[in-house]
Design a protein around this motif. Structure first.
Motif, PDB file in Angstrom:
ATOM      1  N   SER A  30       0.840  -1.195   0.000  1.00  0.00           N
ATOM      2  CA  SER A  30       0.000   0.000   0.000  1.00  0.00           C
ATOM      3  C   SER A  30       0.872   1.241   0.000  1.00  0.00           C
ATOM      4  O   SER A  30       1.932   1.264   0.630  1.00  0.00           O
ATOM      5  CB  SER A  30      -0.894   0.028   1.236  1.00  0.00           C
ATOM      6  OG  SER A  30      -1.731  -1.101   1.264  1.00  0.00           O
ATOM      7  N   ASN A  31       0.413   2.259  -0.698  1.00  0.00           N
ATOM      8  CA  ASN A  31       1.085   3.557  -0.739  1.00  0.00           C
ATOM      9  C   ASN A  31       2.485   3.503  -1.341  1.00  0.00           C
ATOM     10  O   ASN A  31       3.365   4.261  -0.948  1.00  0.00           O
ATOM     11  CB  ASN A  31       1.142   4.187   0.658  1.00  0.00           C
ATOM     12  CG  ASN A  31      -0.230   4.393   1.228  1.00  0.00           C
ATOM     13  OD1 ASN A  31      -1.146   4.805   0.523  1.00  0.00           O
ATOM     14  ND2 ASN A  31      -0.399   4.074   2.495  1.00  0.00           N
ATOM     15  N   MET A  32       2.679   2.584  -2.308  1.00  0.00           N
ATOM     16  CA  MET A  32       3.967   2.527  -2.989  1.00  0.00           C
ATOM     17  C   MET A  32       4.049   3.728  -3.934  1.00  0.00           C
ATOM     18  O   MET A  32       3.128   3.957  -4.712  1.00  0.00           O
ATOM     19  CB  MET A  32       4.106   1.211  -3.762  1.00  0.00           C
ATOM     20  CG  MET A  32       5.467   1.024  -4.388  1.00  0.00           C
ATOM     21  SD  MET A  32       5.796  -0.686  -4.905  1.00  0.00           S
ATOM     22  CE  MET A  32       4.800  -0.799  -6.374  1.00  0.00           C
ATOM     23  N   PRO A  33       5.123   4.501  -3.848  1.00  0.00           N
ATOM     24  CA  PRO A  33       5.247   5.671  -4.720  1.00  0.00           C
ATOM     25  C   PRO A  33       5.216   5.282  -6.204  1.00  0.00           C
ATOM     26  O   PRO A  33       5.686   4.213  -6.581  1.00  0.00           O
ATOM     27  CB  PRO A  33       6.615   6.255  -4.350  1.00  0.00           C
ATOM     28  CG  PRO A  33       6.909   5.716  -2.992  1.00  0.00           C
ATOM     29  CD  PRO A  33       6.246   4.369  -2.940  1.00  0.00           C
ATOM     30  N   LEU A  34       4.651   6.153  -7.025  1.00  0.00           N
ATOM     31  CA  LEU A  34       4.630   5.914  -8.464  1.00  0.00           C
ATOM     32  C   LEU A  34       6.056   5.811  -8.994  1.00  0.00           C
ATOM     33  O   LEU A  34       6.964   6.476  -8.495  1.00  0.00           O
ATOM     34  CB  LEU A  34       3.897   7.044  -9.186  1.00  0.00           C
ATOM     35  CG  LEU A  34       2.399   7.142  -8.915  1.00  0.00           C
ATOM     36  CD1 LEU A  34       1.833   8.379  -9.606  1.00  0.00           C
ATOM     37  CD2 LEU A  34       1.680   5.895  -9.376  1.00  0.00           C
ATOM     38  N   ASN A  35       6.235   4.963  -9.995  1.00  0.00           N
ATOM     39  CA  ASN A  35       7.542   4.772 -10.640  1.00  0.00           C
ATOM     40  C   ASN A  35       8.624   4.303  -9.672  1.00  0.00           C
ATOM     41  O   ASN A  35       9.790   4.645  -9.837  1.00  0.00           O
ATOM     42  CB  ASN A  35       7.984   6.046 -11.361  1.00  0.00           C
ATOM     43  CG  ASN A  35       6.980   6.489 -12.401  1.00  0.00           C
ATOM     44  OD1 ASN A  35       6.454   5.666 -13.151  1.00  0.00           O
ATOM     45  ND2 ASN A  35       6.689   7.771 -12.434  1.00  0.00           N
ATOM     46  N   SER A  36       8.228   3.543  -8.658  1.00  0.00           N
ATOM     47  CA  SER A  36       9.204   3.005  -7.712  1.00  0.00           C
ATOM     48  C   SER A  36      10.082   1.956  -8.390  1.00  0.00           C
ATOM     49  O   SER A  36       9.630   1.222  -9.266  1.00  0.00           O
ATOM     50  CB  SER A  36       8.500   2.343  -6.530  1.00  0.00           C
ATOM     51  OG  SER A  36       7.871   3.287  -5.726  1.00  0.00           O
ATOM     52  N   VAL A  37      11.318   1.894  -7.969  1.00  0.00           N
ATOM     53  CA  VAL A  37      12.220   0.830  -8.394  1.00  0.00           C
ATOM     54  C   VAL A  37      12.034  -0.298  -7.388  1.00  0.00           C
ATOM     55  O   VAL A  37      12.276  -0.117  -6.193  1.00  0.00           O
ATOM     56  CB  VAL A  37      13.686   1.315  -8.421  1.00  0.00           C
ATOM     57  CG1 VAL A  37      14.617   0.168  -8.773  1.00  0.00           C
ATOM     58  CG2 VAL A  37      13.843   2.479  -9.385  1.00  0.00           C
TER      59      VAL A  37
END
Length: 92
Positions: A30-37
């Motif tokens: 949940s709440n993973m930032p957009l464009n996360s590696v």
């Protein structure tokens, strides 16, 4: 008893289930930032890397059915944050 592993780091919440499992792990973030590696790796207890997966979605699965029953370490990296879990694979 089935357990869910839950880790919160800042706004990111990671849920790994079922644990123990019969060969298919579900990973919900949940709440993973957009464009996360992103990267996940599965290790045996000796530290040998068994499988890895990169650039996964916030709702993913990891098939570990090809590995024998036992205890493993699942490491998930999201950008610069790293999370480790003990994962139990058992057909019981």
């Amino acid at each position: 008893m089935k357990e869910k592993a839950l880790t919160e780091a800042g706004e990111i919440t990671t849920l790994i289930y079922p644990n123990p499992n019969k060969g298919l792990l579900k990973i919900d973030i949940s709440n993973m930032p957009l464009n996360s590696v992103t990267e996940m790796k599965l290790y045996d207890l000796s530290g040998m890397e068994l499988t890895s997966k990169r650039n996964f979605d916030s709702n993913s699965e990891l098939d570990i059915s090809q590995f024998k029953d036992g205890i493993y370490i699942l490491r998930i990296k999201i950008n610069e944050k790293t999370f480790d879990w003990k994962v139990i694979k058992s057909h019981d």
